[in-house]
Structures are given as C-alpha cells and as structure tokens.
Motif scaffolding. Structure first.
Motif, short mmCIF file in Angstrom:
data_model
loop_
_atom_site.label_atom_id
_atom_site.label_comp_id
_atom_site.label_asym_id
_atom_site.label_seq_id
_atom_site.Cartn_x
_atom_site.Cartn_y
_atom_site.Cartn_z
N THR A 60 14.07 -23.92 1.63
CA THR A 60 13.13 -23.01 2.29
C THR A 60 13.36 -23.00 3.79
O THR A 60 13.35 -21.95 4.44
N GLN A 61 13.58 -24.19 4.36
CA GLN A 61 13.78 -24.27 5.80
C GLN A 61 15.11 -23.66 6.23
O GLN A 61 15.21 -23.09 7.33
N LEU A 62 16.13 -23.76 5.39
CA LEU A 62 17.39 -23.10 5.73
C LEU A 62 17.22 -21.59 5.78
O LEU A 62 17.73 -20.91 6.68
N GLU A 63 16.50 -21.04 4.81
CA GLU A 63 16.26 -19.59 4.80
C GLU A 63 15.41 -19.15 5.98
O GLU A 63 15.65 -18.08 6.56
N ARG A 64 14.45 -19.96 6.33
CA ARG A 64 13.55 -19.59 7.42
C ARG A 64 14.14 -19.90 8.79
O ARG A 64 13.67 -19.38 9.80
N ASN A 65 15.16 -20.75 8.84
CA ASN A 65 15.80 -21.12 10.10
C ASN A 65 17.31 -20.94 9.95
O ASN A 65 18.06 -21.92 9.80
N LEU A 79 19.78 -20.41 11.87
CA LEU A 79 20.68 -21.15 12.75
C LEU A 79 20.91 -22.57 12.24
O LEU A 79 22.01 -23.12 12.35
N ARG A 80 19.86 -23.18 11.71
CA ARG A 80 20.00 -24.52 11.15
C ARG A 80 21.01 -24.49 10.01
O ARG A 80 21.85 -25.39 9.89
N ALA A 81 20.94 -23.46 9.20
CA ALA A 81 21.90 -23.34 8.10
C ALA A 81 23.32 -23.21 8.64
O ALA A 81 24.25 -23.87 8.15
N THR A 82 23.50 -22.38 9.65
CA THR A 82 24.84 -22.19 10.22
C THR A 82 25.41 -23.50 10.74
O THR A 82 26.57 -23.82 10.48
N ASN A 110 24.12 -15.92 8.13
CA ASN A 110 24.76 -15.79 9.43
C ASN A 110 24.49 -14.46 10.13
O ASN A 110 24.90 -14.27 11.27
N ASP A 111 23.81 -13.54 9.43
CA ASP A 111 23.57 -12.22 10.01
C ASP A 111 22.20 -12.11 10.65
O ASP A 111 21.80 -11.02 11.06
N ILE A 167 12.59 -15.49 14.24
CA ILE A 167 11.76 -15.43 15.45
C ILE A 167 10.72 -16.54 15.31
O ILE A 167 9.55 -16.30 14.98
N THR A 168 11.14 -17.76 15.53
CA THR A 168 10.31 -18.93 15.23
C THR A 168 9.09 -19.05 16.11
O THR A 168 8.18 -19.83 15.81
N ILE A 169 9.04 -18.31 17.20
CA ILE A 169 7.91 -18.39 18.13
C ILE A 169 6.88 -17.30 17.87
O ILE A 169 5.91 -17.18 18.61
N SER A 170 7.08 -16.49 16.82
CA SER A 170 6.13 -15.42 16.52
C SER A 170 4.89 -15.99 15.83
O SER A 170 4.95 -17.02 15.17
#
Length: 610
Positions: A60-65, A67-70, A78-79, A83-86
C-alpha cells in the motif's frame, strides 16, 4: 498522455483469517507463558497473518509513495508522484496507520516466534509514532534548502539517480512526474500560505538558499535544463520517429510545465514567503515548538533521552575528545594551543588539493585497502557494489560534505558514495579515511546494502530503519578504523577525532537551536571555538540543523550505544567474544530501534554463553 492518479482513493479492509501451513521440519515448539509448548500450526497461522499484514502495508505504501517504490527498484509507478502534503493524502495516511495498528496489535505475540515478535514490536512502534506525528503541522513546512522536492526531482530527471531512462516507456514515465511536480508546487504554495497565517514558517536564511536552488532550474532554453540530459543521451537502438517524439515532448513539458512550476515556486518564496519568515532560528519559536521538537528527538534517537540530557552529553563528549586531540598534538610535535592546532589543520596547504578530481582520487585510492582490511572484522558483506561520485553542481553549495545513496535492490544500480567537491578549502585531506569508513565500508554501504539483501526480514524492515541506528552504525564504523589498520597517519586519526567531535558538537548545537533558543550566529560561534571547521562547512551544517531538527542527534547517540553494547558483550564473554559474529548479528537484524538493539545483544550474549 493520460496518467493515473497519484493517490489511492479507496483502501480495502484487510482480513485476519488465514489458512495455516505446515511448519518447517526444524522449527521447534516455543513455550507459552505458562510453560506449555506452543503448537507449531498455531504459531505458523499467527506468523502468516502477521506477514500478510506487513506485506499489505508495504505494498500500500509503495502505491501511495511512488518515489519510495522507484528508489527500491520497483518501477510500476514511475509515471507519477504522490502529493503527500495534500489534505486528502494526509487524511488517508492517518486512517491507514490506525487501521494497520489495530490489525497487527490484534495478533497475539505469544503465538509468534522470536523474529516475528521483534517485527511486530517494531511495526507497532512505527505506526504509533506516525499517528502521534499527525498532530504537528509538518505539511505546512514542505520546503527548505536541505529537503527541497525540486532538488529530488532534478536528481531523478538528470539521469544519474534512481529513475531509469533505458527505453521509450521510461522517458514517457518521467514526463508524468514532471507534470505531477507542477501539482505539488501549487499544493506547497497553498500549504505555506496557511503556514504564514498560523505562524508556522521557516527561518529566512533557509528560504533564501531555497530560492537560489529553485532559480537554477529556471532556464530559457529547454535544452539548457538539467532535465534535458537524458534526452541528449537517448538509446542508440531507439526508433528515430520515437526519439523525435520524445524530444518534442520534453521540450514542450520543460518549457510549458516544469520551468513555470519552478519559477512559480521561486517567485512565491521571494515575494510572499520571505517577508513572513521566522525571525528566530529554532523550533522553540513555533507554535507547540517544544513539544514538536521533543517528539522529533524521541523519534530520531529511539531513546527516552530529553533534549536537556542530550545537550549535556554533547558538552561532556566535546571535552573528552578535545583531550584526545591534545594527545595528537603532542604526537606530531605541535607547539601551541588547541585553537592554534585547529587553525593549522584548517589552513595549512599540505592538507588540501586544488582540483576536485584529486579529492575524488584520494577516496578511490582507499578502496582496495579498506575492502581488504574489513575482512578481519566482517565475514558478512553485501553483494552490491558501490561507486564514488562528486555531488552534482546544482546542489553542491548546500549539500553535506559526503552522503550515501543505497543500491537498487535488483542490482541494476550500485550504491553511491557522494563526495562534495565544492569549495575545496573546506575539504581537508585528513578527513578522507574517516569519511570513507562512514559512508562506504564498513559504514553505510555495509549496513544499508546488507539490510536490503536480508530476505528473511519482512520488507518494511528490509527497506526501513531509524536514523539513530543507521547513522550510529556509520560513526561506530569510523571508530573501529584502528582495528582495520586505518589512521596510521596521526593527522588521519585527528580527522577521525574531528569527525567524532563534530557529532558531539551536533548534540550541543541542535538542542541549543531548538530547545535552548540559540541563534544561528551562536551556533557558528560554538563551532568555530570548538573545532577545525571552515566557514563553508560551518554555515552549511548550521543551516542543515535548522532545516532538519533532531536528525543530527542520531549519530553520536547511536554510536555511544553501539560502543556500550559491544563493551558489555566483550566483558560478559571474555575470550569467547567473536567480533565477526557480533557484527553479523547486528547487521542481519537491520536497523532496529536502539532499545530493541540492546535486547537483541543481550539475547545474543546469552546464546553464546550456553
């Protein structure tokens, strides 16, 4: 190109009912609290439930973040950028943390084996800390010179980071990230405006540095942009029509989307935000600043030490290290005061080079020697390789003296030891050996690369960790240099002491800034009075502590704990103490909180005594 949303708007509830599997043949029954054997099938069922929850959370965190996955070598997302600050993302994040906290808390630890109990304890602690952190408005401070999302995007877009540029799909993927960055910029501006209304703002000097970083990406010609570099090096086997389409798309996106986003953020910082910035230099001046800083200290150090206690530890360590430095002065026959020795080592031309390539080569010359010497203390080493590179020009002025980037888990990219070659008058050669041990072998490269290669760990531990362990280990790695045959040159040993002194000074000045109310100038004065530091580094470091409160405490607090635990293990085991086994035990467990590390060392000692 139409892109997927950067947020997951629906989160599925996760079940607890799992099918038990047959235990391994060599799995022993554990004891229940009343002394009766724990049925293996029951233990396996609980373990399966635990690991499914861990993996669900991780995915779940990879999908939501994305960049962390990359950065972890997972290129499915990668596309896009999140917007983690929203407000929406933050609300979802809190709900997820609460959901997984309750799910894992419901799994009975008495039905788990030791390693699973350890994972459960770490996971619950991380969820609890994340939930507590939501009370503090960090999203209103989304930007400073040290944590500048614009710099992160530039590092990715330069083609020298974790973002791959190997085929047409890769190039189209990054177009999506550039578009999402524009959305992030607008959200960051909204958040900072709210912060201005609530008096949650950054110190002015930090935003002056940030404005200049942003300005570096505002160019007239797209082909002058750092983001054009991958386009100038398109794969030779790419179809020419495809290649021309990519060139056109990048010209348009850089000119119409990316550069305007950087300019919009730069202008906002310069015209609106800077006039409203904080007059003070530390967190104590923010609303609930003392509580906020105390929370960050606890999270960073994974101890219950107070800012006041840490401040005193720092003062004591500075005094102790000064004494060892005076011993070096006597060894090299230096006549004068410690301050004069600081001045000598900071200014004498024998300790400096004129060419950045010479500094990089000084580190390259150490590689074979250090790698060979490490074998006496470590028989568990990472498969991943590492490279030594100069920090990129666009971020070198405000970057730390050195840093490390983890390798790609799939082996496609090595670890990188970054050396800052900006202002060579602030990069003395007597720091080379200690920095190498810290950033590469046996410091960050050994610990971080090995951790992500430990497939027996759940992935939140393979790719997670805490700063006190990670940086404490790296400083411990500097300290064991004499056991590896390093620091034979007294000035290199001085370099190690100076690095340790610097981390002790950090305890004093970070708590000074954010707890005792020191100004930036008071921090600089303390640095100059107590260390051999050039102006460029002193300023960069002081502003780093202002930008990322508490992070600088991790190094020395962690190192002291590693040293204490090793000394206690050596005393308990005597001649039976094996340094390779000790290091293996620590590295195989990954970056655990320091109090849990203490439990694991005590457990290991007891096992060796049987």
């Amino acid at each position: 190109m139409k892109k997927r949303s950067p947020l997951l708007l629906a989160i599925a509830l996760l079940g607890l009912l799992l099918v038990a599997c047959e235990p391994a043949d060599d799995q022993a029954d554990e004891q229940t609290p009343n002394g009766e054997p724990q049925p293996q099938a029951d233990q396996a069922e609980a373990g399966d439930a635990l690991h499914e929850a861990f993996e669900d959370y991780f995915q779940t965190q990879l999908e939501r973040n994305p960049l962390r996955a990359t950065f972890q070598g997972d290129h499915r997302f990668n596309d896009r950028l999140a917007i983690t600050i929203s407000p929406e993302f933050r609300e979802e994040s809190l709900a997820l943390e609460e959901q997984f906290l309750e799910q894992v808390r419901a799994i009975d630890p008495d039905r788990l084996d030791h390693q699973d109990r350890l994972s459960r304890e770490i996971f619950l602690r991380e969820r609890e800390q994340a939930i507590e952190g939501h009370r503090f408005p960090s999203h209103l401070l989304p930007l400073n010179q040290f944590r500048n999302f614009g710099n992160t995007l530039a590092q990715l877009g330069s083609g020298e980071g974790a973002q791959p540029f190997e085929d047409a799909e890769d190039y189209h993927n990054f177009l999506g990230r550039m578009e999402d960055f524009s959305t992030w910029v607008d959200q960051a501006i909204d958040n900072m405006r709210e912060g201005m209304e609530r008096d949650v703002v950054q110190p002015s000097i930090l935003m002056e540095r940030t404005r200049d970083q942003l300005d570096a990406h505002v160019v007239d010609d797209p082909e002058e942009s750092l983001f054009w570099r991958p386009v100038s090096e398109l794969p030779d086997d790419m179809d020419e029509d495809e290649a021309e389409g990519i060139r056109d798309a990048y010209r348009e996106t850089i000119r119409e989307v990316l550069v305007p986003a950087y300019a919009r953020l730069r202008d906002f910082v310069d015209e609106e935000y800077l006039p409203e910035t904080l007059e003070a230099d530390g967190m104590h001046a923010l609303p609930e600043g003392d509580d906020w800083y105390a929370y960050m200290v606890a999270q960073t150090t994974t101890t219950d030490l107070s800012p006041a206690e840490i401040h005193q530890i720092g003062l004591d360590e500075v005094e102790r290290i000064h004494g060892e430095m005076r011993d070096v002065m006597e060894q090299v026959g230096f006549e004068g005061s410690l301050d004069e020795f600081f001045e000598f080592t900071a200014e004498d031309e024998q300790f400096y080079v004129d060419d950045p390539e010479e500094l990089i080569q000084a580190y390259e010359d150490l590689r074979e020697r250090v790698d060979e010497a490490a074998k006496a203390l470590f028989d568990l080493t990472p498969e991943a390789e590492y490279e030594i590179r100069a920090v990129e020009p666009y971020r070198e002025q405000s970057a730390a003296g050195a840093s490390y980037m983890r390798p790609a888990p799939d082996g496609s990219r090595p670890g990188v030891f970054y050396v800052n070659t900006y202002d060579l008058s602030a990069r003395p050669l007597w720091a080379v050996e200690s920095l190498f041990l810290h950033e590469a072998v046996p410091g960050h490269h050994f610990q971080i690369a090995l951790q992500q290669e430990q497939e027996h760990l759940p992935r939140f531990r393979q790719f997670g960790g805490n700063t006190a362990f990670i940086e404490g280990w790296a400083l411990y790695a500097e300290a064991i240099g004499p056991e590896m045959g390093m620091y034979e040159d007294p000035y290199q040993y001085f370099g190690m002491l100076n690095a340790e002194l610097w981390r002790a000074i950090r305890l004093v000045v970070d708590t000074g800034l954010h707890y005792h109310g020191w100004s930036r100038d008071e921090v600089l004065d303390y640095m100059y009075e107590n260390s051999a530091v050039g102006e460029a580094r002193a300023v960069s470091e002081a502003e780093r502590y202002m930008a990322i409160p508490s992070q600088a405490l991790a190094y020395k607090i962690g190192q002291l704990e590693f040293q204490r635990l090793r000394e206690e293990a050596e005393e308990a085991l005597g001649e039976d103490f094996d340094i390779q086994s000790f290091h293996n035990m620590i590295l195989r467990n990954g970056a655990v909180p320091l109090d849990i590390l203490e439990q694991e060392v005590q457990r290991w000692v007891e096992e060796q005594q049987v």
